[in-house]
Each structure stands twice: as structure tokens, then as C-alpha cells.
Write a protein that holds these residues in place. Sequence first.
Motif, mmCIF file in Angstrom:
data_model
loop_
_atom_site.group_PDB
_atom_site.id
_atom_site.type_symbol
_atom_site.label_atom_id
_atom_site.label_comp_id
_atom_site.label_asym_id
_atom_site.label_seq_id
_atom_site.Cartn_x
_atom_site.Cartn_y
_atom_site.Cartn_z
ATOM 1 N N LEU A 277 46.711 58.190 38.442
ATOM 2 C CA LEU A 277 45.852 57.568 37.427
ATOM 3 C C LEU A 277 45.041 58.634 36.699
ATOM 4 N N PHE B 297 47.833 34.530 45.033
ATOM 5 C CA PHE B 297 46.473 34.882 45.431
ATOM 6 C C PHE B 297 45.510 35.115 44.271
ATOM 7 N N TYR B 298 46.028 35.149 43.052
ATOM 8 C CA TYR B 298 45.146 35.178 41.890
ATOM 9 C C TYR B 298 45.054 33.775 41.303
ATOM 10 N N SER B 299 46.237 33.212 41.014
ATOM 11 C CA SER B 299 46.260 31.950 40.296
ATOM 12 C C SER B 299 46.234 30.762 41.238
ATOM 13 N N TYR C 87 50.705 28.112 44.646
ATOM 14 C CA TYR C 87 51.548 28.445 45.803
ATOM 15 C C TYR C 87 52.968 27.934 45.645
ATOM 16 N N SER D 119 37.889 42.078 44.705
ATOM 17 C CA SER D 119 37.516 41.630 43.363
ATOM 18 C C SER D 119 37.200 40.137 43.360
ATOM 19 N N ASP E 156 38.550 37.887 41.577
ATOM 20 C CA ASP E 156 39.791 37.119 41.553
ATOM 21 C C ASP E 156 40.347 36.897 42.950
ATOM 22 N N GLU E 157 40.384 37.981 43.730
ATOM 23 C CA GLU E 157 40.987 37.898 45.060
ATOM 24 C C GLU E 157 40.161 37.031 45.998
ATOM 25 N N GLN F 256 40.710 32.811 46.428
ATOM 26 C CA GLN F 256 41.726 32.251 47.333
ATOM 27 C C GLN F 256 41.330 32.446 48.795
ATOM 28 N N LEU G 230 38.829 29.692 49.567
ATOM 29 C CA LEU G 230 39.436 28.360 49.666
ATOM 30 C C LEU G 230 40.324 28.245 50.905
ATOM 31 N N SER H 181 40.996 49.760 36.588
ATOM 32 C CA SER H 181 41.137 51.179 36.274
ATOM 33 C C SER H 181 40.876 51.410 34.786
ATOM 34 N N GLN I 202 41.844 31.791 35.931
ATOM 35 C CA GLN I 202 42.325 33.148 36.225
ATOM 36 C C GLN I 202 43.685 33.392 35.582
ATOM 37 N N LEU I 203 44.564 32.395 35.721
ATOM 38 C CA LEU I 203 45.888 32.521 35.123
ATOM 39 C C LEU I 203 45.768 32.530 33.600
ATOM 40 N N GLN J 70 44.935 35.910 32.501
ATOM 41 C CA GLN J 70 46.087 36.823 32.539
ATOM 42 C C GLN J 70 46.938 36.646 31.291
#
Lengths: 314, 450
Positions: free
Chosen positions: A147, A278-280, A283, B77, B79-80, B83, B86, B264, B406-407, B410
Motif C-alpha cells: 500500500l 458480514f457487511y450486508s 446470508y 470497523s 460495518d463489521e 453483524q 446481531l 486505506s 451498508q449494501l 457499496q
Amino acid sequence: MLKTPATSEVASEKKSVSKKKFVFRLNANDKYFSMFFLGPSLLLLGLFVFYPLFKTLYISMFLTDTFGNTTVFTGLQNYVNLISSADFMNSLFVTLIYVLAVTVLTITMGLLLANLASKKLPGIGIFRTLYSMTMGVSVAVAAIFWLFMFNPSTGFFALVSNALKLTPINWLTDPKNAMLAVIITTVWMNLGFTFLILLGSIESVPRSLYEAAEVEGASSSRQFFKITLPMISPTLFFVSTITIIDAFKSFGLIDLITKGGPTNATNMLVYRIYKDAFYSGNYAKSSTEAIILTVIIAFFTLIQFKFLEKKVNY
Amino acid sequence: MKYTKKLILPLVLVLGILAVAIFTSINAVRSQASDKRTEIVFWHEMGGPSEDALEKVVDGFNKSQTKYKVVPKYQGSYDEAIQKILQTHGTSTSPAVFQAFDISAAQMIHSGFTTPVQKFIDQDHYDVSKIAPGARAFYSSNGVQQGMPFNTSQPVLYYNATLLEKYGIEKPPVSPSYSDITRVAQQLYEKSGHKTKGMTVQVYGWLLEQALANSKTSLANNNDGHTGNPTKVDLNNPQTVEFLKWIRENIKSGDFIDYGSGASAGANQTAGFLSDKVGIFIQSSASIGQLTANNTNKLGITYFPHPDGQKANGVAIGGAALWISNDKPKDIQKGAYEFIKYSLKPEVQAQWQKDTGYLALNKDSQKSKILKDLYKKSPESKVPGQQLATAKPNNFNSGILMEGMQLTRQLEEVAMETVYNGGDIGKALDIADKSINENLQTSNRANGYK
């Protein structure tokens, strides 16, 4: 001369096997006895491999709510949706490109370096250490390091192109270059391990074969293709299988370097599965993707064992 | 013999490290055992300097009383973390109190996994009128306070004031329009001899949503979910197009630098700004702490830019709230509330703003010496608070109450990336709209919402 003892050995082994079978058949507890040995591993496999696999298959036929509970049965609709979505097809496509590029580049470069390092030259030890060094680097460290290299304003590549008055390359923000950047990083990461395994295998080829070839006046390239390659083919087979499976499963570098972007250019299957789950929190979708990935990897492994293994010289 | 000698040193080192590790862990267990206070597990997503600041808040709470002990645990983060929260609910690993970010508010309220803070506020007769109403409204439904806002930020525009002075460029107004920023960016790029890029806008869905809020446009129907569960999203609207056109115009004239998306990109962008590689960027006010601590240049701050020919409608708050899990015994829930109450004290919030750049939520914080000193030292740190105070809350700038944000983000980011790389604006937005709406419909169907 050599053949006779070998065949007689096989024959005697056959004899002993049939004898054992005979003894076993007499034993009434045979079934229970074998279960005693197989049981623990079957239990573990069932718990940690088969149960999740079937559960994933089950979830993939439903819609899931915010908490991952299956709510609406949809049959194969999830599969139809995925296969007809351009987005998913793009992921499949970039994954294949990535796997192909990483495997081919890692193995050719590893082979090249291993062949060079197998020559008896002064100071070769230093190069052997250098080439295998990336094995000791963790994914996180490698990602951070690259990076820094790719940073558009303070990175190494940006500084070089500035000094040479070239237009700087947008490594991580241009979709075309991002894939290249990820491939470079992965190959760099994989090279150490591949190099070491191949070097060990090249070293173990009997010297006498090369000596005989030299007596016959074979060129060094001919020696490489006719002696080295066939002799290390089992190792090559092993390395290629490992590299392909690893490339399919590649996650850490992508998560740390591009996060699947830009414009999904590096959104490989495994990363997609992770993000969807795990983001959206979708499942059902990610389970469907996981099943598709399983089928693809099984297919590739089958091909490798069916066709490549026959060409391998054990 | 030769090898044994060589091996002695590494062996001693390894054994030494092991011994120290065992010793310290035994000590840790012992000190835990001697502390008889009830443990309140607190999950948060503050990294870097903000994590240090948060630990200060926790330490302060732990020292302030003898009944409870808050144990902070970093969860990665925003976002992580959602889940994780929950999926662990109802297990022994779940937290007693957790931090969940703005766009997960709808999910958290629908989940039924939390005890509304309102319950404790009523029991305690706590006066909430001191806490910023805009922030409170974001995390309440039907007049019931669900979660309690904790770290609240505003997106603002940062510029390098020293460079602008050096090249004699007139600085942007407090509430700039798109063309005001374009002017400054282009002048900076030209006058620096192309050494400093004029501006960047990170590929970040949050910024796109804020541009819509600021131009009085909703993303989702039913007033961004404030008057009912959204069923349709309309990203391809004239205001999004204008925002992206503004960026496109700067890309074309060469004064724009693209740092991409994700954490980043944020770090690269900050590094670029601090090393004079880029003069203007838009980011959360929570970056102020970092930008003043490591900056040799003077920092300039303005409001979020607005479209030309119309007044700024104001932006929504960002950040996160604290929520109390309802899967823990009453005693622990009470402790979690005590911690939330402590975190909102005027002096705690003042120190929190000073350390991080998140806005102090307690009105009395403004009277504290900490903030008065801060404003005297760096007057620009007042700007985010002023932006929040000038904006009149309406349905456009109070966040988007929709599941699957979140989606959605994206997909917004994919559209932004497409445009940054030369793709057609209308087409990119149409593709995003299609995917977002498909996902929204599936999610509504799966969750049984109408």
C-alpha cells in the motif's frame, strides 16, 4: 534386472492382502471394529464439514432476514438471480483471470529462480535466502508494505514516475491497474514458498542423470526440459494444486489493499461471499455464492486429478 | 557442541518471553479476581487516536464509582461490528452496551435486541433536553429514545490555509458552493506549478448521501424512511448528477486526485493533505484531532459545499450511538445506562470533542473551560458545531432510516468509481438504482415488511 525383485514384492504383498481379507472375513465384529477407527474422524468431519455444507445448501434455497433466519422458501431462485446478474458474472470472470495469472506467474517465476539458485556459484546462499524471504512475511505486513508502494502521492512508484516526469499510474483507483497490483502482490507473497519447494525438488534430482546427459552432449536447456521438468513433475503438480486453491481462496490481501474495488474490478468470489454475509447481512446470497464456489473448486480439482496426474512422473 | 552454543541464546530468549507472558497473565487474573465490581462489556469501533480518547472516558467512569466496571473491546470497523452484534445476541459473548453507527439505526430498532434508553431515562428522571436534539432525533422512533447518541460528527470541507495564503488565493466562504471550491482548487493547482493537486472527494457513499441532504433531496421514498419503511430508492436524480458532474469537471481539468475507497483511501488522503500533495478534501469532523495534531500548516474548515444557485439545506449527522442489549440481567443493563449517562456529562463531552473532533452533545459543554480554550487556540474547530446549529432539521437531513444501508453504500461507491474512471453518470446511477432496489425488495420480502 531391476524388475524382478519389484514384481515379486508386489506379488507377495498381494498374497498377504488376500490372506488378511480372509482373516477379517472370519471376524464377526468387522463392521464395528472399522467404525471404531473411522468414527472419530467421521464425527469431526460431519460436525465441521458436512453439517455446515448442508446447512449452507439449505440456506441458499431461502431468503434470510436481517438476523440470518431463513424466512421465505425460494427454491433455486437465488441461483437463477446470481447467474443472471452481470455483477456476479464479473466476479466469476475476475476470479478466473486472477487465479490463472497468479498460478502461471508464480510457477514460472518460482521455477526460473529455483533453477538459477540451484547452480553452484559463489554467494548463491545469499540469493537463496533473498528469494525465499517472502515466506516469512505475513499477509498484513505485505499488504501495508505494498500500500505504501502504491500510494498515489507519497508512494515509491509515484515518486519514481514524478522524478522521470512520467504521468503517474493510478495503481489502486483505476480498475485495470488494481487487478495488476493485486496480482503482483500475490505473486510476490507466494513466490518464497514456491521457490523453496521447487528448489528442494530440483536439488534432489540425481546428479548422475545430468552427467550422463552431458556425456551425450545435451544442451542445458534440453537438460532442463528433458530431465529437470519430468523429475520434479510430482512437486510441480503439488505446487500448482496448492497455488490454484490458494488463489481461489485469496482474501487477506484483497481485503487490505482494494476491498474488492474499484468498480468491483478485484471483487473475487471469496471476498464477495464475505462482504455479502458480514457487511450486508445477506446470508442467503452469500450461501448461494459459497455453494457455487465449492462446485467450481471441486471441478478444478477433479480436472487436475483426471488429466494432470496422468502426466506426472512419480 | 557448536550447535548447542548457538542455540543457547535463542533458547534463553524464548524461555524468558514465555516466563514474562505467564507471569503477567497470572497477575492479570489475580487483579481481576480482586475486583468485585460487576463487569459491563462494551463493544466499540473507535480505532487510532479516538480509541485512546474513548479509553479515557472509560477510565474516568471506572474511577468515578465502585459498583460497575466497564471493559471496552474493539470490534473493528463499524460495518463489521453490526453483524457481530446481531449474531452474538443472546450468547455469553454478547456485549452489555455497544456502539452502532448511524445507518444501522433502522436495523437495531427492528431487531428488538435492545432495551430503549428511554426506559432508564424515565426511571432516572434524567433531563435529556441538554443533549443536542438533532442527534437525539436520529436515534429515536415514535418519540422513544432507542439508542443514545455518543460520538456525533458532521462532514466538513478541509483546506490548507497556509498554501492558499502563500499563493495569494482567496479562501472559500464559510458555506461554499460547488463552483467556489472548483475555483480554489484550480487556482491552487495552477499556481503551485501542478505540484499540489487542488482537491479530492473520497469514494465514500456517506459523502454522496450528504450531498443529497444538503441539496434538499431524499434518496429513499417515504421521506427517507421517516414516514414509513422505504420501498424504493432513487439515486439517479438531478442533484446526484450535479454533484458527480462537479467532480467530473475537476477530474477533467486535472486538479483532482482520486484516492479510491475504503479505510486505506482515507489514510492516504490524510497523508496527501498533510504533505501538501492535495489542498482540499471533505471528511468527517472527527478528523480534526488528527489534522491539527500532525499539521505544520494552518487548517481551514468550511461547511459541506452546496449546489450553485441554492441555499445549503444542512447535512445529517454522522457517527454512532450507544445501545443497551436486552439479553443481560437488569443489574448489568442498569450499569450500562450509568455508563451512557456518564459519557454525556458536560466535561466528558468537552474533553471528547477536544481529543477527537466529534461534537460535544451536551449544551453545557460549551461553557466548559476545555472548549473555550480550544476555540481560542483554533477558532476553526467551531465550524462543525456551527454547521450543525445553523441547519434546520427536516426529513432530508436527518439521515436515511432504511435497512441494507451498508449494501446501498457499496453500490453508491461503485457508481462513484465508475464516474471517476470516466464512465457515464446516468448509466452508472441507473445500474446502482437497479441493484439497490432489487436488494431492498428482497430484504423487505424476507423480513416481512410491507
